[in-house]
Design a protein around this motif. Structure first.
Motif, PDB file in Angstrom:
ATOM      1  N   MET A   6       8.496  39.676  43.482  1.00  0.00           N
ATOM      2  CA  MET A   6       9.917  39.683  43.422  1.00  0.00           C
ATOM      3  C   MET A   6      10.608  38.295  43.269  1.00  0.00           C
ATOM      4  SD  MET A   6      12.115  40.529  46.848  1.00  0.00           S
ATOM      5  CE  MET A   6      11.359  42.247  47.241  1.00  0.00           C
ATOM      6  N   PHE A   7       9.794  37.345  43.636  1.00  0.00           N
ATOM      7  CA  PHE A   7      10.493  35.758  43.530  1.00  0.00           C
ATOM      8  C   PHE A   7       9.998  35.235  42.254  1.00  0.00           C
ATOM      9  CE2 PHE A   7      10.772  36.729  47.887  1.00  0.00           C
ATOM     10  CZ  PHE A   7      12.432  36.471  48.166  1.00  0.00           C
ATOM     11  N   GLY A   8       9.087  35.715  41.603  1.00  0.00           N
ATOM     12  CA  GLY A   8       8.419  35.126  40.394  1.00  0.00           C
ATOM     13  C   GLY A   8       9.223  35.253  38.991  1.00  0.00           C
ATOM     14  N   ILE A   9       8.822  34.429  37.940  1.00  0.00           N
ATOM     15  CA  ILE A   9       9.737  34.456  36.746  1.00  0.00           C
ATOM     16  C   ILE A   9       8.816  35.240  35.633  1.00  0.00           C
ATOM     17  CG2 ILE A   9      10.862  32.442  37.403  1.00  0.00           C
ATOM     18  CD1 ILE A   9       8.751  30.807  35.448  1.00  0.00           C
ATOM     19  N   ASN A  10       7.639  35.770  35.965  1.00  0.00           N
ATOM     20  CA  ASN A  10       6.714  36.383  34.863  1.00  0.00           C
ATOM     21  C   ASN A  10       7.739  37.479  34.144  1.00  0.00           C
ATOM     22  OD1 ASN A  10       5.128  38.312  34.012  1.00  0.00           O
ATOM     23  ND2 ASN A  10       3.385  36.984  34.929  1.00  0.00           N
ATOM     24  N   LYS A  11       7.461  37.532  33.106  1.00  0.00           N
ATOM     25  CA  LYS A  11       8.328  38.526  32.177  1.00  0.00           C
ATOM     26  C   LYS A  11       8.000  39.872  32.748  1.00  0.00           C
ATOM     27  CE  LYS A  11       5.986  38.290  27.754  1.00  0.00           C
ATOM     28  NZ  LYS A  11       4.775  37.873  28.031  1.00  0.00           N
ATOM     29  N   HIS A  24      14.977  45.224  38.347  1.00  0.00           N
ATOM     30  CA  HIS A  24      15.455  45.986  39.647  1.00  0.00           C
ATOM     31  C   HIS A  24      14.878  45.323  40.792  1.00  0.00           C
ATOM     32  CE1 HIS A  24      12.164  48.567  39.064  1.00  0.00           C
ATOM     33  NE2 HIS A  24      12.023  49.112  40.249  1.00  0.00           N
ATOM     34  N   ILE A  25      13.711  44.816  40.526  1.00  0.00           N
ATOM     35  CA  ILE A  25      12.889  44.255  41.815  1.00  0.00           C
ATOM     36  C   ILE A  25      13.399  42.860  41.910  1.00  0.00           C
ATOM     37  CG2 ILE A  25      10.672  43.467  42.530  1.00  0.00           C
ATOM     38  CD1 ILE A  25      10.615  46.321  42.499  1.00  0.00           C
ATOM     39  N   LYS A  26      13.533  42.270  41.039  1.00  0.00           N
ATOM     40  CA  LYS A  26      14.174  40.808  40.837  1.00  0.00           C
ATOM     41  C   LYS A  26      15.618  40.705  41.697  1.00  0.00           C
ATOM     42  CE  LYS A  26      12.236  38.357  37.072  1.00  0.00           C
ATOM     43  NZ  LYS A  26      12.482  37.901  35.652  1.00  0.00           N
ATOM     44  N   LYS A  55      18.067  38.749  47.281  1.00  0.00           N
ATOM     45  CA  LYS A  55      18.848  38.494  48.318  1.00  0.00           C
ATOM     46  C   LYS A  55      18.864  39.321  49.439  1.00  0.00           C
ATOM     47  CE  LYS A  55      21.235  34.602  46.792  1.00  0.00           C
ATOM     48  NZ  LYS A  55      21.371  34.511  45.495  1.00  0.00           N
ATOM     49  N   LYS A  56      18.571  40.724  49.243  1.00  0.00           N
ATOM     50  CA  LYS A  56      18.790  41.676  50.301  1.00  0.00           C
ATOM     51  C   LYS A  56      17.444  41.809  51.091  1.00  0.00           C
ATOM     52  CE  LYS A  56      22.081  44.139  47.919  1.00  0.00           C
ATOM     53  NZ  LYS A  56      21.962  45.234  46.537  1.00  0.00           N
ATOM     54  N   ALA A  57      16.335  41.222  50.591  1.00  0.00           N
ATOM     55  CA  ALA A  57      14.892  41.496  50.904  1.00  0.00           C
ATOM     56  C   ALA A  57      14.624  40.897  52.483  1.00  0.00           C
ATOM     57  CB  ALA A  57      13.865  40.745  50.110  1.00  0.00           C
TER      58      ALA A  57
END
Ligand SMILES: [Zn+2]
Length: 352
Positions: free
Chosen positions: A334-339, A344-346, A350-352
């Motif tokens: 969720m917090f990664g930058i992998n393409k 919709h997960i990224k 803030k709500k996680a």
């Protein structure tokens, strides 16, 4: 494999020493908290060996034999005095074996260890003679089992630390001597922290400093003052807990973080300190600051774990076997930058 002595290593850079065996072995279920006798070297040698290996993997340069509290007085308290020598020799042999089989670039050093006896009494020759005998026998076994260096630690009486140093120095091995003053910020025999360290340097300690009782917050101010007046190498090995000016040591540290137990515990020491544990970034900050003022012998005492030791080692520029597995948030789901991470997960972060 290369194996320089302690002072050679310190002259050219940082040396890492993982401690905190007491708390970590207790957490793993092989020691009684409070009683704190390191029977693990006899009862479960494989558990102790493995912890040493984990610390080595995380970057410890020194394998410290786990003989803390493994002294004659403590063995009398639990009625097992006959196991004193076997316990010491077993702990030393386990440490030696791990040191001799280092997986990193340079072979580890094996350290023998003596510490606060808890029977030392000011102006009482009998108790002091008893302590001297206890130190002598333990140092003798350490030399016998091939120690490369000796560590005397956690002393809260200045005179007891001087005695430990005297006994260790008779072996001609390199010595590390560290003190652990209580919350009154003075040694129990009323010698100041600074004066105790000055005297330990005068008496020939190769590495002088502080370990245990205090977290980074309440140890660092003293390390800075000591560094100003000492020329020898210095050691800094705080506990991994958030001690405060109001409670400089972990002994009376309250849990102000909202413990939900129905019956509040009077103190959190030593069994409920968990919420006050330093995170890896706090340990990193400590290591960077200590190293920047010229403290080359670094470690973590109670509360240490391999993750914190790796953090400490990396903070002073070392690349260690466990660095292979340091955090990589880039690939977090969720917090990664992998393409490949779906939008919709990224977007839900803030709500996680
Ligand atoms: Zn400790």
């Amino acid at each position: 494999m290369q194996k320089r002595d302690l002072l050679n290593r310190l002259n050219s850079g940082p040396v890492i020493c993982a401690e905190g065996f007491l708390f970590e072995i207790e957490k793993r279920g092989y020691m009684s908290s409070g009683e704190f006798v390191p029977m693990v070297s006899l009862d479960h040698p494989e558990v102790l060996e493995n912890l040493h290996k984990e610390f080595q993997h995380a970057g410890s340069d020194i394998v410290q034999a786990f003989t803390y509290n493994g002294h004659r007085e403590k063995m009398r308290v639990i009625g097992k005095e006959e196991l004193l020598e076997p316990l010491n020799r077993s702990a030393l042999r386990i440490a030696k074996n791990v040191a001799d089989n280092t997986s990193g670039e340079e072979q580890n050093l094996m350290a023998g260890n003596i510490s606060n006896s808890n029977i030392w009494k000011q102006d009482d020759k009998n108790s002091q003679l008893e302590v001297e005998k206890m130190f002598n026998e333990m140092v003798g076994w350490a030399v016998d089992e091939g120690a490369d260096m000796l560590i005397g630690e956690t002393f809260y009486y200045a005179e007891e630390a001087y005695m430990a140093l005297k006994v260790m120095k008779q072996t001609k091995l390199p010595t590390v001597i560290t003190i652990a003053p209580y919350g009154q910020n003075i040694m129990r025999d009323n010698v100041s922290i600074i004066d105790t360290c000055k005297e330990l340097e005068q008496q020939g300690g190769d590495v002088v400093g502080m370990n245990c009782h205090r977290g980074p917050n309440t140890m660092m101010p003293y390390l800075k003052e000591i560094r100003k007046v000492l020329k020898c190498h210095m050691a800094g090995l705080p506990i991994a807990y958030r001690t405060t000016n109001k409670n400089p040591t972990f002994f009376n540290l309250p849990d102000d973080n909202g413990c939900t137990c129905p019956t509040p515990h009077k103190t959190t020491f030593p069994t409920a300190l968990d919420p006050m544990q330093c995170n890896r970034y706090e340990i990193k900050n400590f290591a960077e600051e200590a190293y920047s003022i010229g403290i080359n012998y670094l470690g973590v005492c109670c509360g240490a774990n391999p993750m914190l030791i790796r953090e400490l080692a990396e903070a002073v520029g070392l690349n260690v076997p466990a660095s292979k597995y340091r955090e990589n948030m880039d690939n977090h789901y969720m917090f990664g930058i992998n393409k490949r991470i779906p939008k919709h997960i990224k977007d839900y972060r803030k709500k996680a």
